[in-house]
Each structure stands twice: as C-alpha cells, then as structure tokens.
Design a protein around this motif. Structure first.
Motif, short mmCIF file in Angstrom:
data_model
loop_
_atom_site.label_atom_id
_atom_site.label_comp_id
_atom_site.label_asym_id
_atom_site.label_seq_id
_atom_site.Cartn_x
_atom_site.Cartn_y
_atom_site.Cartn_z
N VAL A 223 32.39 62.57 1.43
CA VAL A 223 31.44 62.71 0.33
C VAL A 223 32.15 62.60 -1.01
CG1 VAL A 223 29.87 64.32 -0.83
CG2 VAL A 223 29.79 64.06 1.66
N LEU A 224 33.30 63.27 -1.15
CA LEU A 224 34.05 63.21 -2.41
C LEU A 224 34.51 61.79 -2.70
CD1 LEU A 224 35.21 64.72 -4.80
CD2 LEU A 224 37.24 65.22 -3.43
N SER A 225 34.93 61.07 -1.66
CA SER A 225 35.32 59.67 -1.85
C SER A 225 34.13 58.83 -2.30
CB SER A 225 35.90 59.11 -0.55
OG SER A 225 37.13 59.73 -0.24
N GLY A 226 32.96 59.15 -1.73
CA GLY A 226 31.74 58.44 -2.14
C GLY A 226 31.41 58.68 -3.60
N VAL A 227 31.63 59.92 -4.05
CA VAL A 227 31.40 60.24 -5.46
C VAL A 227 32.34 59.43 -6.35
CG1 VAL A 227 31.64 62.06 -7.20
CG2 VAL A 227 30.46 62.53 -5.03
N ARG A 228 33.59 59.33 -5.92
CA ARG A 228 34.57 58.58 -6.72
C ARG A 228 34.20 57.09 -6.78
NH1 ARG A 228 39.55 61.79 -3.87
NH2 ARG A 228 39.69 63.52 -5.37
N ARG A 229 33.72 56.56 -5.68
CA ARG A 229 33.31 55.16 -5.69
C ARG A 229 32.10 54.97 -6.59
NH1 ARG A 229 35.18 51.78 -1.55
NH2 ARG A 229 33.97 50.19 -2.66
N ALA A 230 31.17 55.91 -6.54
CA ALA A 230 29.95 55.80 -7.35
C ALA A 230 30.27 55.89 -8.84
CB ALA A 230 28.96 56.89 -6.96
N THR A 231 31.17 56.80 -9.20
CA THR A 231 31.50 56.97 -10.62
C THR A 231 32.29 55.79 -11.18
OG1 THR A 231 33.46 58.28 -10.02
CG2 THR A 231 31.43 59.48 -10.52
N ALA A 232 32.83 54.97 -10.28
CA ALA A 232 33.54 53.76 -10.72
C ALA A 232 32.59 52.58 -10.89
CB ALA A 232 34.63 53.40 -9.70
N SER A 233 31.32 52.77 -10.54
CA SER A 233 30.32 51.70 -10.67
C SER A 233 29.83 51.60 -12.11
CB SER A 233 29.14 51.98 -9.73
OG SER A 233 29.57 52.12 -8.39
N ASN A 234 29.05 50.56 -12.38
CA ASN A 234 28.46 50.43 -13.72
C ASN A 234 27.37 51.49 -13.91
OD1 ASN A 234 25.85 49.42 -12.73
ND2 ASN A 234 26.92 47.49 -12.33
N ASP A 235 26.90 51.65 -15.14
CA ASP A 235 25.96 52.72 -15.46
C ASP A 235 24.70 52.68 -14.59
OD1 ASP A 235 27.76 53.38 -17.37
OD2 ASP A 235 26.47 52.97 -19.10
N THR A 236 24.13 51.49 -14.44
CA THR A 236 22.88 51.36 -13.69
C THR A 236 23.06 51.77 -12.23
OG1 THR A 236 22.15 49.58 -15.15
CG2 THR A 236 21.05 49.78 -13.01
N GLU A 237 24.10 51.25 -11.60
CA GLU A 237 24.34 51.57 -10.19
C GLU A 237 24.69 53.04 -10.02
OE1 GLU A 237 24.92 50.93 -6.02
OE2 GLU A 237 23.71 50.06 -7.63
N PHE A 238 25.49 53.58 -10.92
CA PHE A 238 25.85 55.00 -10.83
C PHE A 238 24.61 55.89 -10.91
CE2 PHE A 238 26.66 58.78 -13.56
CZ PHE A 238 27.26 59.57 -12.59
N ARG A 239 23.75 55.64 -11.86
CA ARG A 239 22.55 56.46 -12.01
C ARG A 239 21.63 56.31 -10.80
NH1 ARG A 239 19.36 55.31 -17.04
NH2 ARG A 239 18.24 57.15 -16.30
N ARG A 240 21.58 55.11 -10.23
CA ARG A 240 20.75 54.89 -9.04
C ARG A 240 21.24 55.73 -7.86
NH1 ARG A 240 20.56 52.20 -4.37
NH2 ARG A 240 22.70 51.42 -4.60
N LEU A 241 22.55 55.95 -7.80
CA LEU A 241 23.13 56.65 -6.67
C LEU A 241 23.11 58.18 -6.81
CD1 LEU A 241 26.26 54.39 -6.03
CD2 LEU A 241 24.27 54.64 -4.52
N ILE A 242 22.77 58.69 -7.97
CA ILE A 242 22.84 60.14 -8.19
C ILE A 242 22.03 60.95 -7.18
CG2 ILE A 242 22.13 61.98 -9.79
CD1 ILE A 242 23.27 60.34 -12.05
N PRO A 243 20.77 60.61 -6.88
CA PRO A 243 20.03 61.40 -5.87
C PRO A 243 20.74 61.42 -4.52
CG PRO A 243 18.53 60.00 -7.11
CD PRO A 243 19.91 59.57 -7.49
#
Length: 566
Positions: A223-243
């Motif tokens: 899960v923590l690795s997934g968070v790190r990958r998500a935070t490395a994404s662009n703004d739109t993709e990162f916000r989409r992944l927050i839920p």
C-alpha cells in the motif's frame, strides 16, 4: 534419485521422515522402498515453502529462548520459523524484539558463511520474515529486529542460491531467483501499480509461492509503495487515485502515517485544486490524525509530520467547513442565519481557527438528524458544550488578533474579543454560554459588538475595519502566493481595491515581539525606495493573519512578508 551431501538439509528432513515410517513393514533393500523414500523427499523438498512451519517444537524453542535458555543445535534450527510469533507466556513478546536476537542471527550468518546453514533453517527465517505482523507488535525493538532480519536475508541469499545449484531446487528458491526484490528495502515497488489498479494477480501468486500470510507486513508495504507511485503521477491522475489510496490505507494501516504524509504534501503541490472532502474527512477522524485544530493544544501531534503550510491547508478546509455547517445547519435550523454565512465568507481566508460549541438540543438531535450527526462526528475531540443553554449553539473564529463569537439563535449579538484578553479559555470543554464567559461582551468587556438588525452588514463591516480586519481581496490581477495555500494557488490583490492604511510602526514592533524569532527588516528610505519586511522563520499562522490584516503580502522568493507601496 536426488543427489545429497552429508550436510544437506534434505538429509535431516529425510531422517525425520524415515524415523516416522513403520519400519517392521518396510522391506529393506527393495526398489519400491527406495522409490517411496524418494517420493517423500521430493514432496518435502518441493512443497516446503507452502507448509506451516510454526510447529509446537518451534514455539517451545522460542519460549525457551525468551526465558534466557541457551539453545542447542536442534533448537536453533527449530526456532527459525517462530522468531516472529508472539509468545503467550511472555505477554506477546517475540524473538525479533529480544536483545539476544542479534546473537542468534550471528550464529546463523557464521554458518551461512561456512556453507553449513541448512537451507530449511534459512527458509524458516524467510517464513518468519513474511510472517511479521507490524499491527500486532508493539515497541520499536521488534521492528528494528525485523529490519535486521531483512538485511541478513538479503546478504545471505546469494550463498543459499549458490549452494542450491541448478538441479531439483524447491519452489521457494526458484521463486526467489526471480523475485529477490522482496528482500530489498523496497520489497513491493514492482507490484505497486497493479495494486493501484486493483489487480492482485501477481501478488496473489507471490503469496502462494512464498507462503506470505494475509497479516504480513508485505501487504502494508504494498500500500505504501502504491501511495509513492500515485504521488509521483501528474495532478489529474493523483487526484483520481485518492479514493483508492484511502481505501487501501484503511485496510492495511501499518504505514498509514507515512502514507498520509506523502498524500497531503503532494496534494498541497497540486495547482488550482479545491479541497478534497473525502481526504479531509478521512484524515481528520479521531482514530486517524484528529482535527488539525487540536495540534496547537498538543492533542493531535500527528500533524507535526507535515510542513506548516500543509497543516494550514487542511485547517483552512476544516474552518471553511465549520463556518458553512454552523450557519447552513445550526443557525438555519433556528431561522437565524440572516445572511451571516455570506457575510463571514468574505473573510474566510483570514480565519485561522474555529471551534463549534453545541447545546444539549443539538447533541440530542444527532440521533435523528443526519447532517448534525455527521457534523458532530467530524468535530469529535474538538468541540465544546454549553451547560446552561440547551437550545443555543455558538461558533468561535479567530481572525487576526481577535476571537469572534457568533450564536445560532436570535436575539444574541456577535462579540469580538482580543485573543490574549479573553474572559474565558478557548479550549475549555464546556461553557455556561452567558455573560460569565461567551457573552461577557454584553457588559463591555469586548473589542466589538455586532447586532444583527436589518442592514447589519454595513455596520459590521465598519466595525471590523476599525479592528484592522478587511474582507478578502478577490481579483485576478497581481496574484501572489502566501503560506497556507496550495502551491500554484493564489491569494489575489487588486490594484484598484481598497488599500489598507499603512501600519503604525510601534504597533508593528509590538506585534512582532510576541512571536519569538520573528523580526522586522525596514529597508525604506526617505526618498521612497526600499520596503518594510517581516521575517518569521516558523511561518506561524496567527502572525501571518495579523500581517495580512495590516496589508502585508507574502513574497515566496524571500519567504517573508512585505508591505507594498501605497
């Protein structure tokens, strides 16, 4: 038949298997007997990775070790698979957390270096490595022991791999040859993206091959690795992944704080992004980081993990939500809003702290009124109660150096008090709600009083202006950034808007002296050049608000406040 040497771990397991056979019925010297033993060897050799090695003997060895016993050779082999198991007789203590664990591990490493460590013993350590459950283990010693074990496995794996050769290796060795990253400091990174997409095929297979239990630290690390990958994404993709991220964190919370920290810092860096209510509501839960308003009271220390501007961002979300909820739900219930929500919304960017004070009627309504129930739940641990006014609620808000109190029911006036001269304590758990505390301003112990008569807004605006409080400026020209806003968002200043009178320099010195470490840098000249600066290395919220009310602006390049030319 499998080739074996005298020191192989297979010999030991075969010996145990043969010892358990009904020898009188075995026809020694017959080919079928040899084939039977070979088949048993193959079954043990190939399937050992999927077997549960937490036997009674292993548990007994762990108990003996924790009681201080010096283990013999057989016990040292047996204990390997149980070093991460809580021992009931020792109040859940585990071998990984013992001060003697490093001594035990050194014995294994010495054997590995000599080529004498049995592979099944090493596998027992691997099994324990994955079996470690960080949510059940208290204290840093066990976590440090687990990290030491990981480093040991990473160092000795090449030796075990080399000794295994290339013929008829067990499943777990074949898997580790392809998946040795699970022994690294980032064991789940390669699976993180699939995890974010909800695809567990690869990790399910890995768990099956290596015997990773559902309670393992591995899933939390994933899960923590997934968070790190998500935070490395662009703004739109990162916000989409927050839920999705919040759901994963809630299901595997061992590294929850690290994950939340990364998400909030990344969200603060998003450009032009409004508040995320799902993120706000999750983080502010009493069981998570609690309400950010409690940080200054020392009751929500998790907020110290993030920089001040990130905390201010979420605090602003909460303050705005409280303002709207108070007038839209509580005051509206008594038909007493009278345009107050619209009025105070003009000052929303300057509100640095809020607190809701509920009367008993509101507390009782949570059982039947969903909106009130949700509001009280969001403010758990932060709200106060009114003892003597059942049908009244109050709302506190800090603007600059003043604490302002509104009430939910007519004919109560609004009172403003100097924040360091309050007739009550802002963090008390309960108030009378009368002239002994919140309404002390009725008798003149106040900085301002606002009565909500028809057309009250104009008089209230003048009264606040007298205190140096002006509406937020809303203009798209001459935009600047200030602390407490997300990177890329702006607080706007209009070149045609009302200009705040320049502050009295003695008042400014008096203000800055209240904040240790802050200083004034006056570079103004008699010819009109230079600027007046205020530097606050700690970027404190209250000083920022008061400087803003005086007309100061934030200069990101210098990380300081300056007074623009009038």
């Amino acid at each position: 038949m499998l080739a074996m040497d005298a020191n192989s771990d297979l010999v030991k397991r075969l010996s145990a298997a043969i010892a358990g056979m009904d020898l009188p019925s075995v026809r020694l010297g017959q080919p079928e007997t040899v084939e039977q033993v070979a088949r048993e060897a193959e079954r043990l050799f190939q399937g050992y990775a999927k077997a549960n090695t937490g036997t009674e003997d292993a548990y007994a060895a762990a108990l003996a070790f924790l009681r201080g016993k010096t283990l013999d050779s057989w016990e040292r082999d047996r204990i390997a698979s149980a070093i991460a198991d809580p021992v009931r007789e020792r109040n859940g203590e585990i071998v990984l957390g013992s001060s003697r664990f490093s001594e035990l591990l050194k014995f294994y490493e010495d054997e590995a270096q000599r080529g004498e460590l049995w592979r099944l013993t090493w596998h027992g350590l691997l099994y324990a490595y994955f079996r470690f459950d960080p949510t059940l283990t208290r204290g840093p010693a066990a976590h440090q022991g687990w990290a030491v074990l990981r480093a040991f496995l990473q160092r000795t794996w090449p030796l075990i791999d080399q000794q295994a050769g290339s013929n008829s290796v067990p499943d777990w060795i074949a898997v580790l040859r392809k998946e040795s990253d699970v022994l690294s400091e980032k064991p789940a990174d390669r699976y993180a993206m699939a995890c974010l997409q909800g695809d567990s095929t690869a990790t399910d297979q890995l768990a099956e091959d290596l015997g990773i239990p559902p309670s393992s630290w591995f899933w939390h690390a994933l899960v923590l690795s997934g968070v790190r990958r998500a935070t490395a994404s662009n703004d739109t993709e990162f916000r989409r992944l927050i839920p999705r991220l919040l759901h994963l964190i809630d299901s595997k919370p061992a590294f929850r704080d690290e994950a939340i920290e990364a998400i909030l810092i990344r969200y603060h860096a998003c450009r032009g992004t409004p508040q995320d209510e799902s993120l706000r509501d999750y983080v502010c839960q009493p069981r998570v980081w609690k309400n950010p308003k409690l940080k200054q009271a020392g009751l929500a220390t998790a907020w110290n993990r993030v920089p001040e501007p990130v905390w201010q961002m979420v605090l602003a979300w909460v303050n705005e939500g409280n303002l709207r909820d108070f007038f839209a739900i509580l005051a509206a219930r008594n038909k007493a809003d009278e345009g107050r929500l619209a009025f105070w919304s003009k000052y929303i960017k300057q509100i640095t702290w809020t607190r809701l004070v509920f009367g008993e009627d509101t507390i009782q309504l949570k059982n039947t009124h969903r909106a009130i129930r949700e509001l009280i739940a969001r403010e758990e641990g932060a709200y106060a109660r009114l003892r003597d006014a059942r049908d009244l609620d109050a709302f506190m808000m800090q603007i600059g150096s003043y604490l302002i109190i509104e009430f939910s029911k007519k004919p109560n006036a609004c009172y403003a008090y100097v924040s360091d001269q309050l007739p009550f304590k802002p963090y008390d758990q309960a108030y009378a709600g009368d002239t002994s505390d919140l309404k002390a301003g009725y008798y003149g112990k106040r900085a301002a009083r606002i009565s909500h008569q028809p057309g009250w807004e104009a008089g209230a605006t003048d009264e606040l202006r007298r205190l140096g409080i002006f509406p937020d400026r809303q203009d798209n020209r001459n935009e600047i950034s200030r602390p407490g806003t997300k990177a890329g968002t702006t607080t706007t200043r209009s070149t045609t808007a009302h200009l705040t009178p320049p502050p009295d320099i003695s008042s400014l010195h008096s203000l800055v002296s209240r904040f240790r470490g802050a200083s004034i840098d006056d570079n103004r000249t008699t010819t009109g050049g230079g600027r007046l600066w205020v530097v606050d290395p700690l970027q404190r919220t209250q000083l920022a608000a008061e400087l803003q009310s005086m007309g100061f602006r934030w200069a990101a390049a210098r990380q300081a406040w300056y007074l623009p030319e009038h």
